[in-house]
Scaffold this motif. Structure first.
Motif, PDB file in Angstrom:
ATOM      1  N   TRP A 449       0.829  -1.206   0.000  1.00 25.02           N
ATOM      2  CA  TRP A 449       0.000   0.000   0.000  1.00 25.02           C
ATOM      3  C   TRP A 449       0.863   1.257   0.000  1.00 25.02           C
ATOM      4  N   ALA A 450       1.923   1.262   0.826  1.00 26.42           N
ATOM      5  CA  ALA A 450       2.809   2.425   0.906  1.00 26.42           C
ATOM      6  C   ALA A 450       3.518   2.667  -0.422  1.00 26.42           C
ATOM      7  N   ARG A 451       3.953   1.580  -1.091  1.00 31.04           N
ATOM      8  CA  ARG A 451       4.611   1.725  -2.394  1.00 31.04           C
ATOM      9  C   ARG A 451       3.658   2.316  -3.437  1.00 31.04           C
ATOM     10  N   GLU A 452       2.413   1.874  -3.412  1.00 27.65           N
ATOM     11  CA  GLU A 452       1.434   2.391  -4.372  1.00 27.65           C
ATOM     12  C   GLU A 452       1.220   3.894  -4.168  1.00 27.65           C
ATOM     13  N   LEU A 453       1.068   4.294  -2.906  1.00 30.09           N
ATOM     14  CA  LEU A 453       0.880   5.721  -2.632  1.00 30.09           C
ATOM     15  C   LEU A 453       2.093   6.530  -3.076  1.00 30.09           C
ATOM     16  N   ARG A 454       3.271   6.007  -2.777  1.00 30.23           N
ATOM     17  CA  ARG A 454       4.494   6.744  -3.109  1.00 30.23           C
ATOM     18  C   ARG A 454       4.672   6.866  -4.611  1.00 30.23           C
ATOM     19  N   ALA A 455       4.339   5.803  -5.358  1.00 27.27           N
ATOM     20  CA  ALA A 455       4.488   5.830  -6.813  1.00 27.27           C
ATOM     21  C   ALA A 455       3.593   6.883  -7.449  1.00 27.27           C
ATOM     22  N   ALA A 456       2.457   7.132  -6.810  1.00 28.80           N
ATOM     23  CA  ALA A 456       1.507   8.108  -7.370  1.00 28.80           C
ATOM     24  C   ALA A 456       1.753   9.534  -6.869  1.00 28.80           C
ATOM     25  N   ALA A 457       2.704   9.706  -5.971  1.00 25.00           N
ATOM     26  CA  ALA A 457       2.942  11.018  -5.358  1.00 25.00           C
ATOM     27  C   ALA A 457       3.917  11.847  -6.188  1.00 25.00           C
ATOM     28  N   TRP A 458       3.872  13.172  -5.972  1.00 21.79           N
ATOM     29  CA  TRP A 458       4.848  14.079  -6.569  1.00 21.79           C
ATOM     30  C   TRP A 458       5.920  14.365  -5.532  1.00 21.79           C
ATOM     31  N   ILE A 459       7.142  13.987  -5.841  1.00 25.71           N
ATOM     32  CA  ILE A 459       8.250  14.124  -4.884  1.00 25.71           C
ATOM     33  C   ILE A 459       9.392  14.881  -5.549  1.00 25.71           C
ATOM     34  N   GLU A 460       9.826  15.936  -4.914  1.00 28.95           N
ATOM     35  CA  GLU A 460      10.962  16.721  -5.421  1.00 28.95           C
ATOM     36  C   GLU A 460      12.060  16.717  -4.373  1.00 28.95           C
ATOM     37  N   MET A 461      13.242  16.214  -4.743  1.00 26.06           N
ATOM     38  CA  MET A 461      14.371  16.201  -3.836  1.00 26.06           C
ATOM     39  C   MET A 461      15.166  17.501  -3.994  1.00 26.06           C
ATOM     40  N   ARG A 462      15.611  18.072  -2.889  1.00 24.79           N
ATOM     41  CA  ARG A 462      16.384  19.321  -2.903  1.00 24.79           C
ATOM     42  C   ARG A 462      17.818  19.043  -2.476  1.00 24.79           C
ATOM     43  N   ASP A 463      18.755  19.704  -3.117  1.00 27.08           N
ATOM     44  CA  ASP A 463      20.167  19.589  -2.752  1.00 27.08           C
ATOM     45  C   ASP A 463      20.471  20.477  -1.558  1.00 27.08           C
ATOM     46  N   GLU A 464      21.514  20.089  -0.817  1.00 28.28           N
ATOM     47  CA  GLU A 464      21.960  20.893   0.309  1.00 28.28           C
ATOM     48  C   GLU A 464      22.484  22.234  -0.188  1.00 28.28           C
ATOM     49  N   PRO A 465      22.064  23.357   0.422  1.00 24.49           N
ATOM     50  CA  PRO A 465      22.514  24.668  -0.047  1.00 24.49           C
ATOM     51  C   PRO A 465      24.006  24.888   0.222  1.00 24.49           C
TER      52      PRO A 465
END
Length: 465
Positions: A449-465
């Protein structure tokens, strides 16, 4: 040292906890790390993770902060990651093998991403936790730790914790519990055929219902060298030989065991359902007679010398029923938990002092349907009451009255009337089998269930400033 006999199932870090004061009945942070060779413990009756009232204050000074990920408009900061890592490291029992720093940080980040995905899903479904519910949860936590709200705030401030951030974290955890209970449990289907197959073939159902074991733990440090491991194995073998020759096992435990949780009890863990024992121990004692020793067992914690004290097969299985009565005072926005605790303390004083009977006070004051019966709750089986109520009830002797205690329903005063042993019926055996199967399937169902939710989510990774 890890108590393998009471350790929760080692689940992935996706079951991460809030950076809060709540610990205990929720899976400890250290135990949420994936461990390939860790023994698993399958609780006989699956327990819904409820917010604990065991208090842990911890602060961490962060000099700078920045966003590391955005999940469906939910933010994860560097502080969130570092605090979770700090908590895992601080709460891990001695001997626990944590992943290397980079791997640990990635697991923590993955856990936080999954939590934010699930929080976003809960909000999409229209689920919410009101301010009043959060207030009540915090108030109950403070009360069960014998603190006022002012004292709680003061301790948090002294440890560098922001109360607003704590409230937000607690609200999210309550929301996540509700979402997981609804979505994951709804996916698990146990058929009659599944239960029939389990009863017919599974060792947990076929051989015996409960075992009482005792053990000696020879701990192996996390970074032990091969030479150290060999020396510790030799020590375990020597202890095993002594126990086999008839040397007093209880004394061997007290003199040598590295498990403080069982050392003072002669290594005994008490009669437990086989599904609440680590698989490695259950398999090791298969065929071992009462009074006999299993071959030396190796776990994450070290080497174990395990002795079988008692066995109970399914034909002889019984369970303990308890008959109790209680008085309930509910909390409201106008009447705080502290107010009701003080009021209940006065009620208890009158009962103990002989000014009134428990039944009389229950009829007069209890805000529960049982009040008309003098607070009598009738005969109850294990798991029938909420955990916080049952935990207190189990500490009482017949006729004894508890101190005022707090549950999710309000403030209680409990009196144990009597206990009795009851034979398990066929239907109860089937329900126990259903519970075991549900627990076994929960982790896999949750991860899917968690994998399904994550696959459908919008995720943006940010680099360390």
């Amino acid at each position: 040292m890890i108590d393998l006999f009471s350790m929760p199932r080692m689940r992935p870090l996706v079951h991460g906890l809030c950076l809060s004061l709540v610990l205990g009945s929720l899976t400890p942070a250290w135990a949420q790390l994936r461990s390939k060779d860790a023994p698993t413990v399958n609780p006989r009756i699956p327990v819904v993770g409820n917010l604990s009232t065991e208090l842990k204050i911890e602060g961490m000074q962060i000099t700078s902060d920045y966003i590391v990920a955005v999940v469906n408009q939910e933010l994860i900061t560097h502080t969130d990651v570092e605090k979770r890592i700090s908590r895992i490291q601080e709460t891990a029992p001695a001997g626990t093998r944590l992943p290397p720093p980079d791997e640990l940080r990635q697991q923590v980040l993955d856990a936080l991403i999954d939590e934010k995905v699930q929080v976003s899903q809960a909000r999409t479904l229209g689920m919410a936790v009101s301010d009043a519910e959060v207030d009540t949860a915090i108030e109950n936590i403070a009360a069960q730790n014998q603190l006022t709200l002012a004292e709680l705030r003061q301790r948090m401030q002294g440890d560098g914790l922001d109360f607003g951030r704590y409230r937000t974290s607690l609200r999210e955890q309550i929301l996540l519990q509700r979402l997981r209970d609804r979505e994951v449990n709804g996916r698990i289907q146990i058929t009659d055929a599944d239960i029939d197959a389990f009863i017919a073939s599974d060792p947990a159902a076929k051989n015996e219902v409960q075992l009482n074991l005792a053990h000696i733990l020879v701990a192996v440090p996390e970074k032990a060298t091969q030479k150290q491991v060999a020396a510790l194995l030799a020590k375990a073998q020597d202890l095993h030989e002594k126990a086999a020759r008839g040397v007093n096992f209880t004394q061997l435990v007290k003199d040598n065991s590295d498990d403080p949780g069982t050392r003072d009890q002669g290594g005994g863990v008490g009669m437990r359902p086989v599904n609440r024992l680590p698989d490695i121990f259950f398999k090791a004692v298969d065929g071992v007679k009462v009074g006999g020793l299993a071959p030396i067992v190796r776990s994450n914690a070290g080497f174990h010398i395990v002795k079988v004290l008692e066995r109970e097969d399914s034909a002889q299985a019984t369970y303990t029923q308890q008959r109790a009565r209680h008085i309930l005072l509910r909390t409201t926005p106008q009447t705080s938990t502290q107010d009701q605790l003080a009021r209940m303390a006065d009620i208890r004083k009158q009962i103990v002092g002989g000014q009134a009977s428990f039944a009389q006070m229950a009829r007069q004051y209890s805000e529960d349907g049982s009040g008309a019966r003098g607070g009598d709750l009738g005969w109850a089986s294990p798991g029938q009451f909420v955990p916080e109520f049952e935990k207190v009830l189990l500490t009482l002797q017949p006729g004894q009255i508890s101190e005022p205690m707090v549950s999710r329903y309000g403030v209680h005063l409990i009196q144990l009337i009597e206990r009795r042993e009851v034979q398990l019926s066929d239907e109860q055996k089937r329900e126990a089998a259903r519970a075991v199967l549900r627990e076994r399937r929960f982790e896999g169902t949750y991860e899917e269930w968690a994998r399904e939710l994550r696959a459908a989510a919008w995720i943006e990774m940010r680099d360390e400033p």
